[in-house]
Design an enzyme around this catalytic site. Sequence first.
Site, PDB file in Angstrom:
ATOM      1  N   HIS A 194       2.727  44.887 -28.181  1.00 42.99           N
ATOM      2  CA  HIS A 194       1.941  45.777 -27.554  1.00 42.99           C
ATOM      3  C   HIS A 194       1.491  47.078 -27.921  1.00 42.99           C
ATOM      4  O   HIS A 194       2.058  48.220 -27.911  1.00 42.99           O
ATOM      5  CB  HIS A 194       2.857  46.059 -26.039  1.00 42.99           C
ATOM      6  N   GLY A 251      -4.006  68.306  -2.348  1.00 38.26           N
ATOM      7  CA  GLY A 251      -3.745  67.968  -3.604  1.00 38.26           C
ATOM      8  C   GLY A 251      -4.946  67.488  -4.424  1.00 38.26           C
ATOM      9  O   GLY A 251      -5.997  67.732  -3.974  1.00 38.26           O
ATOM     10  N   VAL A 252      -4.401  67.139  -5.731  1.00 34.25           N
ATOM     11  CA  VAL A 252      -5.828  67.053  -6.485  1.00 34.25           C
ATOM     12  C   VAL A 252      -6.697  66.052  -6.283  1.00 34.25           C
ATOM     13  O   VAL A 252      -7.915  66.509  -6.072  1.00 34.25           O
ATOM     14  CB  VAL A 252      -4.990  66.420  -7.960  1.00 34.25           C
ATOM     15  N   ASP A 253      -6.199  64.944  -5.551  1.00 31.30           N
ATOM     16  CA  ASP A 253      -7.243  63.800  -5.361  1.00 31.30           C
ATOM     17  C   ASP A 253      -8.248  64.226  -4.243  1.00 31.30           C
ATOM     18  O   ASP A 253      -9.461  64.108  -4.238  1.00 31.30           O
ATOM     19  CB  ASP A 253      -6.612  62.505  -4.815  1.00 31.30           C
ATOM     20  N   SER A 254      -7.641  64.485  -2.936  1.00 30.07           N
ATOM     21  CA  SER A 254      -8.447  64.942  -1.760  1.00 30.07           C
ATOM     22  C   SER A 254      -9.370  66.006  -2.133  1.00 30.07           C
ATOM     23  O   SER A 254     -10.533  66.357  -1.684  1.00 30.07           O
ATOM     24  CB  SER A 254      -7.635  65.134  -0.730  1.00 30.07           C
ATOM     25  N   SER A 255      -8.809  67.038  -3.077  1.00 28.08           N
ATOM     26  CA  SER A 255      -9.439  68.495  -3.293  1.00 28.08           C
ATOM     27  C   SER A 255     -10.726  67.570  -4.211  1.00 28.08           C
ATOM     28  O   SER A 255     -11.788  68.498  -3.807  1.00 28.08           O
ATOM     29  CB  SER A 255      -8.710  69.242  -4.015  1.00 28.08           C
ATOM     30  N   CYS A 300      -0.072  39.866 -26.656  1.00 21.01           N
ATOM     31  CA  CYS A 300       1.020  38.931 -26.299  1.00 21.01           C
ATOM     32  C   CYS A 300       0.780  37.585 -25.517  1.00 21.01           C
ATOM     33  O   CYS A 300       0.210  37.009 -25.985  1.00 21.01           O
ATOM     34  CB  CYS A 300       1.747  40.039 -25.092  1.00 21.01           C
ATOM     35  N   TYR A 301       0.832  37.664 -23.891  1.00 24.81           N
ATOM     36  CA  TYR A 301       0.325  36.379 -23.410  1.00 24.81           C
ATOM     37  C   TYR A 301      -1.082  36.093 -24.133  1.00 24.81           C
ATOM     38  O   TYR A 301      -1.482  34.899 -24.048  1.00 24.81           O
ATOM     39  CB  TYR A 301       0.301  36.432 -21.914  1.00 24.81           C
ATOM     40  N   GLU A 358      -0.714  49.055 -26.843  1.00 25.94           N
ATOM     41  CA  GLU A 358      -0.866  50.127 -25.584  1.00 25.94           C
ATOM     42  C   GLU A 358       0.467  50.873 -25.448  1.00 25.94           C
ATOM     43  O   GLU A 358       0.282  51.972 -24.716  1.00 25.94           O
ATOM     44  CB  GLU A 358      -1.374  49.396 -24.393  1.00 25.94           C
ATOM     45  N   SER A 388      -5.676  67.419   1.897  1.00 21.03           N
ATOM     46  CA  SER A 388      -4.300  67.854   1.777  1.00 21.03           C
ATOM     47  C   SER A 388      -4.129  69.235   1.048  1.00 21.03           C
ATOM     48  O   SER A 388      -3.237  69.641   0.922  1.00 21.03           O
ATOM     49  CB  SER A 388      -3.454  66.845   1.325  1.00 21.03           C
ATOM     50  N   GLY A 416       1.451  38.937 -19.816  1.00 18.70           N
ATOM     51  CA  GLY A 416       1.939  38.532 -18.376  1.00 18.70           C
ATOM     52  C   GLY A 416       2.909  37.688 -18.392  1.00 18.70           C
ATOM     53  O   GLY A 416       3.278  37.144 -19.397  1.00 18.70           O
ATOM     54  N   LYS A 422      -5.637  59.321 -12.844  1.00 22.11           N
ATOM     55  CA  LYS A 422      -5.158  60.653 -12.350  1.00 22.11           C
ATOM     56  C   LYS A 422      -5.610  61.618 -13.205  1.00 22.11           C
ATOM     57  O   LYS A 422      -6.036  62.634 -12.823  1.00 22.11           O
ATOM     58  CB  LYS A 422      -3.426  60.548 -11.959  1.00 22.11           C
TER      59      LYS A 422
END
Length: 519
Positions: free
Chosen positions: A175, A231-235, A86-87, A177, A229, A59, A375
Amino acid sequence: MQFQKEKEKILIIDFGSQVTKLIARRIRDLKVYAEIITPLEAKNYHSYNLVKGIILSGGPSTVTKNKFQSIPKQIFKRKIPILGICYGLQLISKLYGGKIKSSKKKREFGKTLIFKKKNSLLTKNFFNSNQVVWMSHEDAVVKLPKNFTSIAYTKSSNLTIIENSKAKIYGVQFHPEVTHTNNGNQIFKNFLFLICKIKDKWNIASQKTKIIQEIKKTVKKDKVICALSGGVDSSVVALLVNKAIKKKLICIMVDTGLMRKNEFKYTYKLFKHTHKLNVKLINASNIFLKKLKNISNPEKKRKIIGNLFIKIFEKESKKIKNIKYLAQGTLYPDIIESRSSTGSKTSKIKSHHNVGGLPKKMNLKLIEPLKELFKDEVRVLGSSLGLFKNISGRHPFPGPGLAIRIIGNITLEKIKILQEADQIFIQELNNHNLYNKIWQAYAALLPIKTVGVMGDSRTYEYTCLLRAVTSEDGMTADYFNFPKDFLDKISNKIINNVKGINRVVYDISSKPPSTIELE
Ligand code: XMP
């Protein structure tokens, strides 16, 4: 709605690093549930009994000043293993009596060689002969905190990895990650499985039943509405809610006329006939086109589309009686981004396709079954719900659709030209097995006409811009390096087949400083 309260987890306390999300991704990829909270939330966190390990992120704060971001010391007294990154490392050092110095001379940015000093559980199988880690710091620990040992060093910093193995507190200055750290995953593996001794039992497909049960329990006999829509999310949201409450879910699909070629028709048929969802289709393309006439300012376009979408959705949903809930595809990154690391409640609502603002206006309660997921996890969940790969694996598509890929004013002619070019581009990516290697790809239409020659005739037509990027979460991106042959082929194919385009350019900018979309 809260999900899966009972699971063991790793808690990540976010001090505001740009890459904190990646820590959670790495851990979840190792089949362990990880949750991100702010330092303020850490004070009164409700279920420390389920927490098997705590990670303190990086951070922008500095412990060299009088005031710095911290967490209560009681957290350390819980005897939960802790890893500071790190921080996080600097904070641990400060709280345990070490010394931290800010030094422009000793700062380390980017790839750095690291050298082993001592064995540690945290670094088992981590070091290789040329161990590279990714650094981004100006402050450095210069004196070890009490009861800590130094495990590794770099040219500029003597205390790059430290540990108090008895208290199970560890710190790394780099880091792990970030993919630029070779073998960074090994640090997480060691922390999770050797130090925290958590089991790798979490996986998204197995959460499906729990999520569905939770929706059932919340909704009971009420009705739910959902803006679908394609899209992936709403589906995925629609399929989950449908599995839970069947016909009491009403999906509304608003055709803005700004989708890819044939996409809307295809998606409608798929959900209506294959998945047997209760879908209501609203064709609003003429209204959208009318409202967008002569509008070339990107923000104005977005506002017009967002507001119109909400208006139409609201009007249509009012026709359905007794709706109590709105289901929407809010993802975990949306939730994380809407909280600042200082805990202030600056809640941000995502763009219009999540129909932000609707629940307030319409007095609906929210159901957000994806709000703990990334996602990629949603894609996996989609596949396990039987969603076809061409939807679950689809590249992200912005809410305002092609409107922000037609630079300048929008006409029906331009939409049609762009849809043709985009279809060829995406088709060719699939033909060459490139689609899945790219995070997002699309064609855009520039408002520039240039001269060309076709056969013996002069042409004066639009320029098509192709964009293809690799990315982890859309926050940063690199342009995709196509082989020259592919670029030759795609350019020829678009120019030869799409009337209205006589020039194709490839966008080689990264994000930052550019963005993925052009507007
Ligand atoms: P930028 O252009 O900001 O885009 O680099 C990052 C990602 O967000 C998508 N995007 C949107 N998605 N509504 C959305 O649902 C929007 O208004 C919107 N604008 C950008 C973009 O496609 C990329 O994946």
